[in-house]
Design a protein around this motif. Sequence first.
Motif, PDB file in Angstrom:
ATOM      1  N   ILE A 216     -33.932 104.531  35.150  1.00 19.97           N
ATOM      2  CA  ILE A 216     -34.922 103.448  35.090  1.00 19.97           C
ATOM      3  C   ILE A 216     -36.334 104.011  34.916  1.00 19.97           C
ATOM      4  N   HIS A 217     -36.404 105.282  34.515  1.00 21.71           N
ATOM      5  CA  HIS A 217     -37.673 105.957  34.212  1.00 21.71           C
ATOM      6  C   HIS A 217     -38.567 106.042  35.454  1.00 21.71           C
ATOM      7  N   GLY A 218     -37.926 106.351  36.572  1.00 17.83           N
ATOM      8  CA  GLY A 218     -38.654 106.486  37.821  1.00 17.83           C
ATOM      9  C   GLY A 218     -38.911 107.926  38.225  1.00 17.83           C
ATOM     10  N   ILE A 219     -38.553 108.883  37.348  1.00 14.38           N
ATOM     11  CA  ILE A 219     -38.775 110.305  37.627  1.00 14.38           C
ATOM     12  C   ILE A 219     -39.463 110.940  36.426  1.00 14.38           C
ATOM     13  N   SER A 220     -40.545 111.641  36.680  1.00 10.03           N
ATOM     14  CA  SER A 220     -41.168 112.458  35.638  1.00 10.03           C
ATOM     15  C   SER A 220     -40.710 113.896  35.832  1.00 10.03           C
ATOM     16  N   PHE A 221     -40.149 114.477  34.776  1.00 10.93           N
ATOM     17  CA  PHE A 221     -39.684 115.859  34.850  1.00 10.93           C
ATOM     18  C   PHE A 221     -40.708 116.822  34.253  1.00 10.93           C
ATOM     19  N   THR A 222     -41.910 116.317  33.961  1.00  9.71           N
ATOM     20  CA  THR A 222     -42.948 117.158  33.368  1.00  9.71           C
ATOM     21  C   THR A 222     -44.237 117.168  34.182  1.00  9.71           C
ATOM     22  N   LYS A 223     -44.305 116.391  35.267  1.00  6.85           N
ATOM     23  CA  LYS A 223     -45.568 116.222  35.990  1.00  6.85           C
ATOM     24  C   LYS A 223     -45.940 117.406  36.869  1.00  6.85           C
ATOM     25  N   GLY A 224     -44.978 118.249  37.201  1.00  4.14           N
ATOM     26  CA  GLY A 224     -45.277 119.347  38.113  1.00  4.14           C
ATOM     27  C   GLY A 224     -44.740 119.080  39.510  1.00  4.14           C
ATOM     28  N   CYS A 225     -45.278 119.771  40.484  1.00  2.00           N
ATOM     29  CA  CYS A 225     -44.709 119.775  41.834  1.00  2.00           C
ATOM     30  C   CYS A 225     -45.017 118.506  42.611  1.00  2.00           C
ATOM     31  N   TYR A 226     -44.042 118.108  43.403  1.00  2.00           N
ATOM     32  CA  TYR A 226     -44.199 117.039  44.385  1.00  2.00           C
ATOM     33  C   TYR A 226     -43.134 117.258  45.457  1.00  2.00           C
ATOM     34  N   LEU A 227     -43.242 116.574  46.543  1.00  7.55           N
ATOM     35  CA  LEU A 227     -42.322 116.773  47.660  1.00  7.55           C
ATOM     36  C   LEU A 227     -40.884 116.464  47.232  1.00  7.55           C
ATOM     37  N   GLY A 228     -39.988 117.425  47.377  1.00  2.56           N
ATOM     38  CA  GLY A 228     -38.586 117.249  47.003  1.00  2.56           C
ATOM     39  C   GLY A 228     -38.291 117.569  45.553  1.00  2.56           C
ATOM     40  N   GLN A 229     -39.294 118.024  44.795  1.00  2.00           N
ATOM     41  CA  GLN A 229     -39.144 118.216  43.349  1.00  2.00           C
ATOM     42  C   GLN A 229     -38.077 119.251  42.994  1.00  2.00           C
ATOM     43  N   GLU A 230     -37.942 120.287  43.790  1.00  5.07           N
ATOM     44  CA  GLU A 230     -36.965 121.335  43.470  1.00  5.07           C
ATOM     45  C   GLU A 230     -35.546 120.778  43.467  1.00  5.07           C
ATOM     46  N   THR A 231     -35.230 119.951  44.462  1.00  9.31           N
ATOM     47  CA  THR A 231     -33.894 119.362  44.523  1.00  9.31           C
ATOM     48  C   THR A 231     -33.663 118.426  43.350  1.00  9.31           C
ATOM     49  N   VAL A 232     -34.656 117.610  43.023  1.00  4.80           N
ATOM     50  CA  VAL A 232     -34.534 116.661  41.920  1.00  4.80           C
ATOM     51  C   VAL A 232     -34.317 117.402  40.602  1.00  4.80           C
ATOM     52  N   ALA A 233     -35.077 118.456  40.377  1.00  4.09           N
ATOM     53  CA  ALA A 233     -34.934 119.236  39.146  1.00  4.09           C
ATOM     54  C   ALA A 233     -33.575 119.921  39.081  1.00  4.09           C
ATOM     55  N   ARG A 234     -33.121 120.463  40.201  1.00  3.86           N
ATOM     56  CA  ARG A 234     -31.819 121.129  40.231  1.00  3.86           C
ATOM     57  C   ARG A 234     -30.691 120.157  39.880  1.00  3.86           C
ATOM     58  N   MET A 235     -30.775 118.952  40.429  1.00  2.00           N
ATOM     59  CA  MET A 235     -29.777 117.930  40.114  1.00  2.00           C
ATOM     60  C   MET A 235     -29.773 117.598  38.630  1.00  2.00           C
ATOM     61  N   GLN A 236     -30.960 117.551  38.044  1.00  3.21           N
ATOM     62  CA  GLN A 236     -31.079 117.146  36.653  1.00  3.21           C
ATOM     63  C   GLN A 236     -30.598 118.227  35.691  1.00  3.21           C
ATOM     64  N   TYR A 237     -31.021 119.455  35.927  1.00  2.69           N
ATOM     65  CA  TYR A 237     -30.784 120.503  34.934  1.00  2.69           C
ATOM     66  C   TYR A 237     -29.521 121.318  35.191  1.00  2.69           C
ATOM     67  N   LEU A 238     -29.015 121.290  36.408  1.00  2.41           N
ATOM     68  CA  LEU A 238     -27.775 122.014  36.704  1.00  2.41           C
ATOM     69  C   LEU A 238     -26.573 121.085  36.777  1.00  2.41           C
ATOM     70  N   GLY A 239     -26.810 119.791  36.599  1.00  2.00           N
ATOM     71  CA  GLY A 239     -25.707 118.831  36.569  1.00  2.00           C
ATOM     72  C   GLY A 239     -24.938 118.725  37.858  1.00  2.00           C
ATOM     73  N   LYS A 240     -25.626 118.876  38.983  1.00  2.07           N
ATOM     74  CA  LYS A 240     -24.920 118.881  40.268  1.00  2.07           C
ATOM     75  C   LYS A 240     -24.719 117.492  40.870  1.00  2.07           C
ATOM     76  N   ASN A 241     -25.369 116.494  40.313  1.00  7.74           N
ATOM     77  CA  ASN A 241     -25.227 115.156  40.867  1.00  7.74           C
ATOM     78  C   ASN A 241     -23.938 114.507  40.372  1.00  7.74           C
ATOM     79  N   LYS A 242     -23.127 114.024  41.286  1.00  9.55           N
ATOM     80  CA  LYS A 242     -21.846 113.422  40.934  1.00  9.55           C
ATOM     81  C   LYS A 242     -21.764 111.960  41.380  1.00  9.55           C
TER      82      LYS A 242
END
Length: 328
Positions: A216-242
């Motif tokens: 729903i376009h509620g996440i920016s993957f280009t904005k830089g750091c924010y609280l919890g960003q590492e987990t969100v990026a890992r889920m997106q780029y490593l395909g760990k979310n099931k």
Amino acid sequence: MTISVENTLPNYDNLPDACIISLAEYGAIAVHGTEQSKYLQGQVTCDVNTLTDNNLLLGGHCDAKGKVFSVFRLINRQNIHLLLQPITSINQSLAELKKFGVFAKVTIEQTTDLAFYAVAGKKATAVLHQKFVELPNSLTPVLQVGSTTIVYLAGKLTRYLIIDEAKAAEQMINDFALVTYSQALWNLIEINEGFPLLAPETVTTYVPQMLNLQAIHGISFTKGCYLGQETVARMQYLGKNKRALFSLKSKSANNELITLQAGDIIEQQLGENWRKAGDILASYISDDGIYYLQAVLASDIDSTTNLRIKNHENSALSLVELPYNLAE
């Protein structure tokens, strides 16, 4: 001034052409001050730097582990950033924002002077044109008219949020002379639109992608750091979310009255056995016995899978098509 609220609970296929919804359990976290955008940018999933007086952002507020405190609609009203959301998800999010906000030039508080209503239905636009010459739309979703903020929400059903000081808002709603429903009807629409509804029981349980925020376009993957960003990026780029958020509906009216709450379990049939499929986030039961549920299930669940509410053998459920693509 008193607004009479209709207590009936229609099913989604029989909604009125136009109605008012009293959002008595809806609110906002207000962030204002010289560093309001800079501060929020480091706290939430959306790109706050793109916020204007006339656009609308969707986003989530996470803890350091990437678990979601709240999902919100972000607007700017009278130079104040408002994170619009159900009151049920405000408390923890507000406390966390205030905790880190002491290091920035911002004031963070829950709004107390505003009232929230919705006008919904296929004739909602025509109704609002009785009072407003210009209305927001998909390209310009936020419009300020005097003290009134009107927010257009794109989706399967036409909806507008009306935000104003309580007395002015109530007068306006009375002027429309439409049937006014309780917030339960808003929850039904949110369930069918696939917009996450968090209760205290489900706060800090899911990462944003489990609630479809990327779709729903509620996440920016280009904005830089924010609280919890590492987990969100890992889920997106490593395909760990099931897991993903789904809307469900009972296949037929149920004679059994089931009391549901956030955290209740959805089961799926595997052969002759039933196993846990996921958890309920929100629910709505129409007066004619149709159940509408929002739940987090396995992202690859098949639409032909037999589903039911745990401990209720006759509660046959089916998936409802979402108005967006989970692959986005």
